[in-house]
Design a protein around this motif. Sequence first.
Motif, PDB file in Angstrom:
ATOM      1  N   LEU A 195       0.813  -1.214   0.000  1.00 20.94           N
ATOM      2  CA  LEU A 195       0.000   0.000   0.000  1.00 20.94           C
ATOM      3  C   LEU A 195       0.847   1.265   0.000  1.00 20.94           C
ATOM      4  O   LEU A 195       0.510   2.257  -0.668  1.00 20.94           O
ATOM      5  CB  LEU A 195      -0.941  -0.018   1.208  1.00 20.94           C
ATOM      6  N   VAL A 201      -3.623   3.137  -6.184  1.00 16.08           N
ATOM      7  CA  VAL A 201      -4.322   2.675  -4.978  1.00 16.08           C
ATOM      8  C   VAL A 201      -5.818   2.896  -5.149  1.00 16.08           C
ATOM      9  O   VAL A 201      -6.244   3.971  -5.585  1.00 16.08           O
ATOM     10  CB  VAL A 201      -3.828   3.412  -3.717  1.00 16.08           C
ATOM     11  N   GLY A 229      -6.842   0.224  -0.280  1.00 15.64           N
ATOM     12  CA  GLY A 229      -6.830   0.900   1.011  1.00 15.64           C
ATOM     13  C   GLY A 229      -8.243   1.154   1.483  1.00 15.64           C
ATOM     14  O   GLY A 229      -9.224   0.729   0.861  1.00 15.64           O
ATOM     15  N   MET A 244      -4.980  -1.654   6.338  1.00 18.35           N
ATOM     16  CA  MET A 244      -5.360  -1.039   5.059  1.00 18.35           C
ATOM     17  C   MET A 244      -5.751   0.421   5.219  1.00 18.35           C
ATOM     18  O   MET A 244      -6.071   1.093   4.231  1.00 18.35           O
ATOM     19  CB  MET A 244      -6.527  -1.812   4.439  1.00 18.35           C
TER      20      MET A 244
END
Length: 316
Positions: A195, A201, A229, A244
């Motif tokens: 991430l 993302v 995320g 996350m």
Amino acid sequence: MSRILVVAEHDGVSLHSGAARVVSCGLAIGAESLDVAVMGQDCNAIARQAGSIAGVSRVLCLDREENARPLAAVQAPQLAALAQQGYSHLLGPSTTFGKDLMPRVAALLGVPQVSDIMSVESGRRFKRPIYAGNAVLTVEAPADHIVVATARLASWPAASEGSEAAIEAIAVDAELPAHSRWLELKTAETERPDLQSAGVVVSGGRALGSADNFSMLYSLADRMGAAVGASRAAVDAGYVSNDMQVGQTGKIIAPELYFAIGISGAIQHLTGIKDAGVIVAINKDPEAPIFEVADISLVGDLFSIVPELQAALEDS
């Protein structure tokens, strides 16, 4: 000019991508020499990865059994001892690893720590964000002490590769504590990109309504080779795990492309994405704060828009 020591984060196999960003911060300070400390066991492969970063003078390999696991309580005394060997600056990443390790080192050295360096004004004068990124503070470290600091990874580009710095095995005389021991590492297993280092993302918010509905984001992300995320609201609702979470109390990221899907745009979340290249926001509320920072805004029902995006990607 300054003698700078960067501590490298790694998982025992690969160097963390943030190491090259911390090196960029060190080079901006004006390094006469910049060494990287790799602490681990059988870590020559990782040391070679660190040595390939442009601007690195030497890689110092602290290879010992006690360093097999990244215990900050064990690594801090070694790093403090090494830092006192003529270095003016000691830099680490502003990650979970760095936030655990660097304050311990600063305490052992008896100096204040500078956190989240986002730009350099001089060798001892830096800028860092405060108030959830709504203000920028200029701080100056004392001239008569080593500077211990963390670099805000989202604010620094990764230094290029292609070098081949010398690797030196080194030992330090440091008393290691016995009050901490390694138990286990629990982490979510995924084949998606990390991430914090992903170029793309896809994040979801509470508007998704359930953990099951996050599956549409996983499908979209997999199609684009993206990381996934979430907002704090989605994490607090139990839709996804807290590893996350993107935002002030989660992970600060700087992808080239960021999708905010069903995220209203609380200031804490915006802090975590302020360095993103292009922000695409999908929300049914046209007054959502996320649209104030978005480069591309889609007002509508995410349960209609996301499948359309997925279909368009499959047709492309």
